[in-house]
Scaffold this motif. Sequence first.
Motif, mmCIF file in Angstrom:
data_model
loop_
_atom_site.group_PDB
_atom_site.id
_atom_site.type_symbol
_atom_site.label_atom_id
_atom_site.label_comp_id
_atom_site.label_asym_id
_atom_site.label_seq_id
_atom_site.Cartn_x
_atom_site.Cartn_y
_atom_site.Cartn_z
ATOM 1 N N CYS A 100 -5.424 -1.552 3.311
ATOM 2 C CA CYS A 100 -4.532 -1.483 4.207
ATOM 3 C C CYS A 100 -5.443 -0.682 5.497
ATOM 4 C CB CYS A 100 -3.429 -0.294 3.938
ATOM 5 S SG CYS A 100 -2.773 0.346 4.960
ATOM 6 N N CYS A 141 -3.897 3.396 5.659
ATOM 7 C CA CYS A 141 -4.097 4.335 4.554
ATOM 8 C C CYS A 141 -5.392 3.820 3.543
ATOM 9 C CB CYS A 141 -2.665 4.305 3.828
ATOM 10 S SG CYS A 141 -2.383 3.008 2.472
ATOM 11 N N CYS A 146 0.653 -1.061 -0.097
ATOM 12 C CA CYS A 146 0.077 -0.201 0.001
ATOM 13 C C CYS A 146 0.819 1.374 -0.195
ATOM 14 C CB CYS A 146 -0.878 -0.042 1.190
ATOM 15 S SG CYS A 146 0.225 0.036 2.749
ATOM 16 N N SER A 147 0.327 2.438 0.037
ATOM 17 C CA SER A 147 0.935 3.753 -0.062
ATOM 18 C C SER A 147 1.726 4.238 1.349
ATOM 19 C CB SER A 147 -0.050 4.825 -0.229
ATOM 20 O OG SER A 147 -0.590 4.605 -1.534
ATOM 21 N N CYS A 148 1.290 3.661 2.500
ATOM 22 C CA CYS A 148 2.003 3.943 3.589
ATOM 23 C C CYS A 148 2.827 2.989 3.941
ATOM 24 C CB CYS A 148 0.824 4.134 4.741
ATOM 25 S SG CYS A 148 0.356 2.747 5.362
ATOM 26 N N GLY A 149 3.139 1.849 3.641
ATOM 27 C CA GLY A 149 3.947 0.598 3.746
ATOM 28 C C GLY A 149 3.621 -0.436 4.738
ATOM 29 N N ALA A 150 2.340 -0.068 5.450
ATOM 30 C CA ALA A 150 1.864 -1.127 6.580
ATOM 31 C C ALA A 150 1.623 -2.483 6.114
ATOM 32 C CB ALA A 150 0.787 -0.448 7.276
HETATM 33 ZN ZN LIG Z 1 -1.162 1.600 4.065
#
Ligand SMILES: [Zn+2]
Length: 152
Positions: A74, A77, A6-10
């Motif tokens: 996610c 995000c 995802c965009s936040c990396g979680a």
């Molecule tokens: Zn994320």
Amino acid sequence: MREGGCSCGAVRYRLTSDPLFVHCCHCLNCQRQTGSAFVINLLIEADRVELLAAEPEPVDVPRGSRSKQRIWRCPTCRVAVFSKYTSAKMRFVRGGTLDEPASVEPDVHIYTRSKLPWVELPESARSFRSYYDTEKEWPAASLERLAALRKR
Ligand SMILES: [Zn+2]
Ligand SMILES: [Zn+2]
């Protein structure tokens, strides 16, 4: 092996093999869900999507017909990373979430009846106004994997 997230990396995932098949879907559901012209889906066995960090959260999204599509997002995000349509054993991984989106090309373009008119497909593209016949279009190795998946 391909990885993405995802965009936040979680949420991070790894695909432990090549996909079975790759769709570029121009249907109205995919256009609405992505807010864009089409979606790129990598079809792959669910157990070949290895989660490396946070668990994505399932959200059931109504589609045009009576059916629902489960989309995993996610928890932080909310970017969508993959979905399930009919079979729980199969994932549709969103190509744009790969670290290297250029590492895959669509095998087929589907639902081109709702393709936006300014999207021009290459001459060589295999395209279908709606869906297609899996037995006719998938390579033999992918059909074998599909048969093995159905038996499980
Ligand atoms: Zn994320
Ligand atoms: Zn679609």
